[in-house]
Enzyme design. Structure first.
Site, PDB file in Angstrom:
ATOM      1  N   ARG A   1      12.770 -22.394   2.674  1.00 60.69           N
ATOM      2  CA  ARG A   1      12.097 -23.689   2.446  1.00 60.69           C
ATOM      3  C   ARG A   1      11.331 -23.882   4.079  1.00 60.69           C
ATOM      4  O   ARG A   1      11.921 -23.546   4.844  1.00 60.69           O
ATOM      5  CB  ARG A   1      12.954 -24.874   2.226  1.00 60.69           C
ATOM      6  CG  ARG A   1      13.376 -24.967   0.674  1.00 60.69           C
ATOM      7  CD  ARG A   1      13.597 -26.166   0.324  1.00 60.69           C
ATOM      8  NE  ARG A   1      13.707 -25.983  -0.882  1.00 60.69           N
ATOM      9  CZ  ARG A   1      15.013 -26.250  -1.656  1.00 60.69           C
ATOM     10  NH1 ARG A   1      15.644 -27.268  -1.250  1.00 60.69           N
ATOM     11  NH2 ARG A   1      15.104 -26.316  -2.962  1.00 60.69           N
TER      12      ARG A   1
ATOM     13  N   ARG B   1      19.523 -32.829  -4.008  1.00 61.26           N
ATOM     14  CA  ARG B   1      20.421 -34.054  -3.588  1.00 61.26           C
ATOM     15  C   ARG B   1      20.041 -35.209  -4.471  1.00 61.26           C
ATOM     16  O   ARG B   1      18.636 -35.802  -4.495  1.00 61.26           O
ATOM     17  CB  ARG B   1      19.749 -34.418  -1.894  1.00 61.26           C
ATOM     18  CG  ARG B   1      18.659 -34.704  -1.775  1.00 61.26           C
ATOM     19  CD  ARG B   1      18.130 -34.377  -0.355  1.00 61.26           C
ATOM     20  NE  ARG B   1      18.238 -33.166   0.268  1.00 61.26           N
ATOM     21  CZ  ARG B   1      17.369 -32.670   1.228  1.00 61.26           C
ATOM     22  NH1 ARG B   1      16.550 -33.275   1.775  1.00 61.26           N
ATOM     23  NH2 ARG B   1      17.390 -31.436   1.613  1.00 61.26           N
TER      24      ARG B   1
ATOM     25  N   ASP C   1      29.462 -26.083   4.337  1.00 59.97           N
ATOM     26  CA  ASP C   1      28.524 -25.194   5.149  1.00 59.97           C
ATOM     27  C   ASP C   1      27.237 -25.816   5.754  1.00 59.97           C
ATOM     28  O   ASP C   1      26.702 -25.494   6.717  1.00 59.97           O
ATOM     29  CB  ASP C   1      27.961 -24.038   4.085  1.00 59.97           C
ATOM     30  CG  ASP C   1      27.273 -24.615   2.901  1.00 59.97           C
ATOM     31  OD1 ASP C   1      27.218 -25.849   2.681  1.00 59.97           O
ATOM     32  OD2 ASP C   1      26.785 -23.857   1.910  1.00 59.97           O
ATOM     33  N   HIS C   2      26.769 -27.073   5.032  1.00 59.50           N
ATOM     34  CA  HIS C   2      25.609 -27.542   5.585  1.00 59.50           C
ATOM     35  C   HIS C   2      25.941 -28.538   6.838  1.00 59.50           C
ATOM     36  O   HIS C   2      24.864 -28.943   7.397  1.00 59.50           O
ATOM     37  CB  HIS C   2      25.091 -28.585   4.406  1.00 59.50           C
ATOM     38  CG  HIS C   2      24.546 -27.932   3.356  1.00 59.50           C
ATOM     39  ND1 HIS C   2      24.916 -26.993   2.494  1.00 59.50           N
ATOM     40  CD2 HIS C   2      23.226 -28.053   2.846  1.00 59.50           C
ATOM     41  CE1 HIS C   2      24.016 -26.525   1.547  1.00 59.50           C
ATOM     42  NE2 HIS C   2      23.102 -27.139   1.948  1.00 59.50           N
TER      43      HIS C   2
ATOM     44  N   SER D   1      15.070 -30.038  -3.172  1.00 57.32           N
ATOM     45  CA  SER D   1      16.457 -29.988  -3.057  1.00 57.32           C
ATOM     46  C   SER D   1      17.104 -30.801  -4.576  1.00 57.32           C
ATOM     47  O   SER D   1      16.449 -31.274  -5.088  1.00 57.32           O
ATOM     48  CB  SER D   1      16.966 -30.803  -1.939  1.00 57.32           C
ATOM     49  OG  SER D   1      18.305 -31.484  -2.228  1.00 57.32           O
TER      50      SER D   1
ATOM     51  N   ASP E   1      23.415 -27.946  -5.854  1.00 54.76           N
ATOM     52  CA  ASP E   1      22.362 -27.132  -4.785  1.00 54.76           C
ATOM     53  C   ASP E   1      21.385 -26.709  -5.512  1.00 54.76           C
ATOM     54  O   ASP E   1      21.570 -25.498  -6.451  1.00 54.76           O
ATOM     55  CB  ASP E   1      22.985 -26.619  -3.626  1.00 54.76           C
ATOM     56  CG  ASP E   1      22.301 -26.090  -2.557  1.00 54.76           C
ATOM     57  OD1 ASP E   1      22.397 -26.686  -1.559  1.00 54.76           O
ATOM     58  OD2 ASP E   1      21.301 -25.317  -2.756  1.00 54.76           O
TER      59      ASP E   1
HETATM   60  C1  MIC Z   1      18.434 -27.540   0.732  1.00 52.28           C
HETATM   61  O1  MIC Z   1      18.137 -26.407   0.824  1.00 52.28           O
HETATM   62  O2  MIC Z   1      17.631 -28.477   0.677  1.00 52.28           O
HETATM   63  C2  MIC Z   1      19.771 -28.197   0.316  1.00 52.28           C
HETATM   64  C3  MIC Z   1      20.114 -28.953   1.667  1.00 52.28           C
HETATM   65  O3  MIC Z   1      20.506 -26.968   0.308  1.00 52.28           O
HETATM   66  C4  MIC Z   1      19.857 -28.911  -0.737  1.00 52.28           C
HETATM   67  C5  MIC Z   1      20.849 -29.744  -1.009  1.00 52.28           C
HETATM   68  C6  MIC Z   1      21.155 -31.059  -0.248  1.00 52.28           C
HETATM   69  O4  MIC Z   1      19.955 -31.433  -0.065  1.00 52.28           O
HETATM   70  O5  MIC Z   1      22.483 -31.155   0.087  1.00 52.28           O
HETATM   71  C7  MIC Z   1      19.275 -28.125  -1.910  1.00 52.28           C
HETATM   72  O6  MIC Z   1      18.440 -27.178  -2.175  1.00 52.28           O
HETATM   73  O7  MIC Z   1      19.720 -28.592  -3.155  1.00 52.28           O
HETATM   74 FE1  SF4 Z   2      21.920 -24.099   2.920  1.00 56.26          FE
HETATM   75 FE2  SF4 Z   2      20.070 -24.948   1.340  1.00 56.26          FE
HETATM   76 FE3  SF4 Z   2      19.241 -23.419   3.454  1.00 56.26          FE
HETATM   77 FE4  SF4 Z   2      20.460 -22.344   1.499  1.00 56.26          FE
HETATM   78  S1  SF4 Z   2      18.606 -23.243   1.408  1.00 56.26           S
HETATM   79  S2  SF4 Z   2      20.776 -22.200   3.409  1.00 56.26           S
HETATM   80  S3  SF4 Z   2      22.046 -23.990   0.652  1.00 56.26           S
HETATM   81  S4  SF4 Z   2      20.147 -25.462   3.329  1.00 56.26           S
END
Ligand code: MIC
Ligand code: SF4
Length: 755
Positions: A449, A646, A95-96, A644, A160
């Site tokens: 975010r 990550r 999805d990302h 995140s 995540d």
């Molecule tokens: C995000 O919303 O920042 C992400 C991308 O979903 C991350 C995960 C990632 O960095 O791959 C998260 O929230 O953990």
């Molecule tokens: Fe995807 Fe993270 Fe955004 Fe949710 S907050 S839609 S998991 S990038």
């Protein structure tokens, strides 16, 4: 048929006896959070109470979820663990990596072409190790999990931070780094410090323009981005029961934005309705048999102050729509106060883009309510000023919303763009025309975010977070300060009209429907499946184990950077264009800390190389230290690593030779990620010592050779003029975690144990 229904039934079968044991151990009525935690102890029945905020506890989560951007690293690590199959049901979701540009069909195909190497890798690893794979376009991980896997009273972890979304169905669902997921998939215990508990009592009922999103926008304003750290937030009260399951999901989802370990709600009718609408009547039947255990004991909700560490009360009947931002999700402003605040702060009021979607707000209910605003505007002859972008949460939501006419409602605006069922703009996978010009502007979205540069890469984009309904209204008015409760709009015939309050459906009256849901089941026996990683690939790289600690004090280390102010995982390991290197540690390390502000010159990606005296990009300077065999440390401010899950934000410094990260405070997941990768994560005993650290300092660890549980570590900072400061630092490593540090990483230990 429900996925893994046998596992769910087993969890429920053991519930009564485990609750009984927990009751005896704790010796008082139990909150829902405690019930779920104590029924998932690794040891089985509870034999002692676990001190909240203090004791480390081993848990046995029921399942694991991973998304493509983190799954690559998680699975590269899992491949090293020497197992043939995952020990608990697990899924990976593509999805990302899907970009939003012109619209779903083209964008999806283009992303598949561009990322085929990674998607093929994920698909084959999943097939080999017994992991369910949701293909590109199937939907956003958390929406797909809510629709298919989440169940009341269950416990899951996911790579995540928004894994917490599954609290909408009464789970304890926790975001972790890939190395934690590897533990669970390898059949080992998963460790967490027993969380503290925040109870939020919801009274009244939502009405008018207010939606579930506003509950969490308000809570974020109260608790701030740090306020939930180390805590589970448990919602209860008549107001909680009046919210739909996906509305509850929205609230739990953004618990990540207040740093909460997770959030949850007790099992209720809204959850029954959702489970049943998503084809899981069997889960309802099983859950109903133990319903009393899937919510707190009545004494708890009657006198919450006695059982929670903190209690907050919110009256939904009085709650106003909020806009949170810019640049941080906790800057909460009720819509009626927005204009004055925006003017005082010079926030641009015109909006060019309004985005609905992300794992937070992309449910059927969300789309139906936003569509009602669009229909109303069309009926009243009002044309939208901004472009409306929509990312549905899953193929099932999109297919059903399409069937029920909501997508057509959105299309009635000429400039609507329907993007893929994927993260898209939420993670910077957005090819926004003109963003490269860096102009000051505002956008509004229903995501969670809004850190600088996150959506379109432009540091001057002021992103505000609101409910999908408010996003639709603001798209129409083109102004951030439009208050639909009081303000009118001018229609095509020059008349003043007001928008009606949103209406919508919690669930589709005719049930959900979907053609191809995008799921790929793993092979029964995956032993013959070959996983191919091309050694010349710039997207994927097999991992080399990190070196164990040599048992000595670290000496003559350099300060790579002293980060000033907010330093989220987006600052440490940026997403957007860098997502493509998530499976290649060396390549992605070229983004290490490039977004962090250097406290000595207030610039980003510009730090002094102590060996040459010249300034350079952070990763390059660090590579120079590594090449010279010189250790280094990173210094940071409050809530370092916020955001995140990550683990790249921990693996990159580890890979490039940073030894320690010393900060005023850490975000939970990031601190654990550092530990897992064999790094030292330290906090100042005295936060003012942050100011003592100078650009040219050399750092000596004085007592690392006596690294022990609960014992502070002393660092000596030698300044350029020869003077010195002794800085006492704290850490939260327990015995096992010290073992990870000694072994070089947690994974090194797993491998040792396997041999
Ligand atoms: C995000 O919303 O920042 C992400 C991308 O979903 C991350 C995960 C990632 O960095 O791959 C998260 O929230 O953990
Ligand atoms: Fe995807 Fe993270 Fe955004 Fe949710 S907050 S839609 S998991 S990038």
């Amino acid at each position: 048929m429900t996925f893994d229904i046998d596992m769910i039934k087993k969890v429920y079968e053991r519930y009564p006896s485990r609750i009984e044991a927990a009751r005896q151990a704790v010796g008082k009525p139990l909150t829902l959070s405690e019930k779920i935690l104590y029924t998932h102890l690794w040891q089985g029945n509870a034999t002692q109470p676990h001190e909240r905020g203090n004791s480390y506890v081993d848990f046995a989560p029921d399942r694991v979820a991973m998304q493509d951007a983190t799954a690559q690293m998680a699975l590269l690590q899992f491949m090293q663990a020497g197992k043939t199959k995952v020990a608990v049901p697990s899924t990976a979701h593509a999805d990302h990596l899907i970009q939003a540009k012109v619209g779903a069909e083209k964008d999806l195909q283009e992303s598949i072409n561009k990322n085929s190497e990674v998607f093929n890798f994920l698909s084959s690893v999943c097939e080999k190790y017994g992991i369910g794979f949701w293909k590109p376009g199937a939907g956003i991980i958390h929406q797909v999990v809510l629709e298919n896997y989440a169940f009341p009273g269950g416990m899951m972890i996911g790579t995540d931070s928004h894994t917490v979304n599954a609290g909408g169905l009464g789970m304890v669902a926790i975001g972790v780094g890939g190395a934690d997921a590897v533990d669970v998939m390898a059949g080992m215990a998963w460790e967490l410090k027993m969380p503290k508990l925040i109870g939020i009592k919801l009274t009244g009922k939502l009405n008018g323009w207010t939606s579930a999103k506003d509950v969490i926008l308000k809570v974020a304003g109260i608790l701030t981005v740090k306020g939930g750290t180390g805590c589970i937030v448990e919602y209860f009260g008549e107001g909680a029961q009046s919210l739909s399951a996906t509305g509850k999901g929205t609230i739990c989802n953004m618990g990540a934005e207040i740093g909460a370990t997770t959030s949850t709600f007790g099992y209720d009718d809204a959850m029954r309705r959702y489970l049943s609408a998503t084809g899981r009547q069997d889960v309802v039947e099983a859950a109903d048999k133990i319903a009393e255990h899937l919510t707190a004991d009545p004494e708890v909700y009657a006198n919450p102050e006695l059982y929670f560490d903190q209690v907050i009360e919110i009256n939904l009947s009085e709650l106003a729509p909020h806009l949170n931002g810019p640049f941080t999700p906790d800057l909460a402003t009720p819509v009626s106060e927005f204009r004055a605040k925006a003017e005082a702060n010079g926030w641009p009021l015109d909006v060019e883009w309004a985005l609905i979607g992300s794992c937070t707000n992309s449910s059927y209910e969300d789309l139906s309510r936003a569509a009602s605003i669009v229909e109303d505007a069309v009926a009243k002859g009002v044309k939208p000023k901004a472009i409306l972008g929509i990312n549905p949460g899953s193929e099932q939501v999109k297919y059903t919303a399409e069937r029920d006419g909501f997508m057509d409602s959105f299309r009635k605006f000429d400039n609507t763009r329907i993007f893929t069922n994927a993260c898209g703009p939420c993670i910077g996978q957005w090819d926004r025309e003109g963003a490269e010009k860096g102009e000051k502007n505002s956008i509004i979205h229903s995501f969670n975010r809004n850190f600088a540069k996150r959506a379109d890469g432009n540091p001057n984009t002021h992103a505000f977070v609101a409910s999908p309904e408010m996003v639709a209204a603001i798209a129409i008015s083109g102004r951030l300060d439009f208050n639909p409760i009081t303000d009118s709009l001018t229609n095509a015939s020059g008349e003043q009209v007001k928008l009606n309050e949103p209406t919508g459906s919690e669930l589709p009256e005719r049930g959900f429907d979907v053609g191809d849901n995008g799921y790929q089941a793993p092979s029964e026996d995956g032993s013959a499946v070959q996983v191919i990683v091309n050694p010349d690939s710039d997207r994927l790289q097999l991992l080399e184990p990190f070196q164990p600690w040599d048992g000595k004090n670290i000496e003559r280390a350099k300060v790579l950077i002293k980060a000033y102010g907010k330093c989220t995982t987006d600052h440490i390991s940026m997403a957007g264009p860098w997502l493509k290197y998530r499976g290649h540690l060396d390549n992605i390390s070229n983004n290490m800390l490039i977004g962090a502000v250097n406290a000595y010159n207030m610039e980003t990606n510009h730090v002094k190389n102590q060996l040459t005296g010249e300034y350079g990009e952070v990763p390059n300077v660090q590579r120079a230290y590594k090449a010279a065999g010189i250790p280094s440390i990173v210094v940071g401010d409050e809530n370092y690593g916020e955001g995140s899950s990550r683990e790249h934000a921990a693996m990159e410094p580890r890979h490039l030779g940073v030894s320690a990260v010393l900060v005023k405070s850490f975000a939970r997941i990031h601190e654990t990620n550092l530990k897992k990768q064999g790094m030292l994560g330290l906090t100042f005993e005295n936060k003012d010592d942050y100011d003592k650290i100078q650009e040219d300092d050399t750092v000596n660890f004085l007592d690392l050779d006596q690294f022990a549980v609960g014992k502070p570590l002393t660092l000596e900072f030698v300044h350029a003029d020869g003077s010195r400061d002794i800085v006492v630092t704290n850490h939260t490593y327990n015995d096992q975690q010290i073992g990870w540090f000694k072994a070089g990483s947690a994974l090194n230990l797993i491998k040792q144990m396997g041999n």
